[in-house]
Write a protein that holds these residues in place. Structure first.
Motif, PDB file in Angstrom:
ATOM      1  N   ARG A  57      22.061  -9.535 -12.889  1.00  0.00           N
ATOM      2  CA  ARG A  57      21.354 -10.413 -13.811  1.00  0.00           C
ATOM      3  C   ARG A  57      21.335  -9.797 -15.213  1.00  0.00           C
ATOM      4  O   ARG A  57      21.549 -10.492 -16.206  1.00  0.00           O
ATOM      5  CB  ARG A  57      19.933 -10.668 -13.318  1.00  0.00           C
ATOM      6  CG  ARG A  57      19.209 -11.730 -14.125  1.00  0.00           C
ATOM      7  CD  ARG A  57      17.802 -11.962 -13.652  1.00  0.00           C
ATOM      8  NE  ARG A  57      16.982 -10.854 -14.142  1.00  0.00           N
ATOM      9  CZ  ARG A  57      15.990 -10.297 -13.487  1.00  0.00           C
ATOM     10  NH1 ARG A  57      15.684 -10.719 -12.280  1.00  0.00           N
ATOM     11  NH2 ARG A  57      15.288  -9.323 -14.014  1.00  0.00           N
ATOM     12  N   ALA A 117      21.213  -7.152  -7.359  1.00  0.00           N
ATOM     13  CA  ALA A 117      20.957  -8.482  -7.909  1.00  0.00           C
ATOM     14  C   ALA A 117      20.358  -8.386  -9.304  1.00  0.00           C
ATOM     15  O   ALA A 117      20.754  -9.126 -10.213  1.00  0.00           O
ATOM     16  CB  ALA A 117      20.028  -9.264  -6.976  1.00  0.00           C
ATOM     17  N   ARG A 118      19.434  -7.468  -9.484  1.00  0.00           N
ATOM     18  CA  ARG A 118      18.826  -7.303 -10.805  1.00  0.00           C
ATOM     19  C   ARG A 118      19.831  -6.759 -11.810  1.00  0.00           C
ATOM     20  O   ARG A 118      19.845  -7.168 -12.968  1.00  0.00           O
ATOM     21  CB  ARG A 118      17.600  -6.403 -10.721  1.00  0.00           C
ATOM     22  CG  ARG A 118      16.434  -7.115 -10.065  1.00  0.00           C
ATOM     23  CD  ARG A 118      15.204  -6.255 -10.117  1.00  0.00           C
ATOM     24  NE  ARG A 118      14.072  -6.978  -9.593  1.00  0.00           N
ATOM     25  CZ  ARG A 118      12.881  -7.001 -10.153  1.00  0.00           C
ATOM     26  NH1 ARG A 118      12.665  -6.325 -11.266  1.00  0.00           N
ATOM     27  NH2 ARG A 118      11.900  -7.670  -9.613  1.00  0.00           N
ATOM     28  N   LEU A 134      24.674 -10.268 -16.864  1.00  0.00           N
ATOM     29  CA  LEU A 134      24.871 -11.641 -17.322  1.00  0.00           C
ATOM     30  C   LEU A 134      24.110 -11.891 -18.617  1.00  0.00           C
ATOM     31  O   LEU A 134      24.604 -12.585 -19.509  1.00  0.00           O
ATOM     32  CB  LEU A 134      24.418 -12.638 -16.250  1.00  0.00           C
ATOM     33  CG  LEU A 134      25.328 -12.766 -15.038  1.00  0.00           C
ATOM     34  CD1 LEU A 134      24.707 -13.697 -14.008  1.00  0.00           C
ATOM     35  CD2 LEU A 134      26.698 -13.271 -15.445  1.00  0.00           C
ATOM     36  N   ILE A 135      22.927 -11.339 -18.722  1.00  0.00           N
ATOM     37  CA  ILE A 135      22.116 -11.527 -19.929  1.00  0.00           C
ATOM     38  C   ILE A 135      22.795 -10.883 -21.125  1.00  0.00           C
ATOM     39  O   ILE A 135      22.754 -11.419 -22.230  1.00  0.00           O
ATOM     40  CB  ILE A 135      20.692 -10.945 -19.722  1.00  0.00           C
ATOM     41  CG1 ILE A 135      19.926 -11.808 -18.714  1.00  0.00           C
ATOM     42  CG2 ILE A 135      19.932 -10.867 -21.033  1.00  0.00           C
ATOM     43  CD1 ILE A 135      18.604 -11.208 -18.272  1.00  0.00           C
TER      44      ILE A 135
END
Length: 67
Positions: free
Chosen positions: A61, A57-58, A64-65
């Motif tokens: 993320r 999940a991290r 995506l950033i």
């Protein structure tokens, strides 16, 4: 019983590449894991499935950033 997972060496290399440096601070900030968990991943030992899900999940993320 706790579910565990063992990741491939190639996947470990990809995780390592995403770290600015292999330090306690970066492991915690980037993946939310301890040095003990990192050592298990490096050695090819199993980790808890929930921990692996948190790492994924991290990582998602972070991807995506960077878009």
């Amino acid at each position: 019983m706790v579910q565990t997972i063992t990741i491939s060496h190639e996947r470990f290399k990809a995780l390592k590449t995403a770290l600015p440096a292999v330090t306690r601070e970066h492991l915690t900030h980037v993946y939310g894991i301890s040095e003990t968990t990192w050592t298990k991943l490096r050695k090819g030992e199993p980790i808890k499935l929930k921990t692996w899900e948190r790492i994924q999940a991290r990582l998602a993320r972070l991807e995506l950033i960077s878009l």
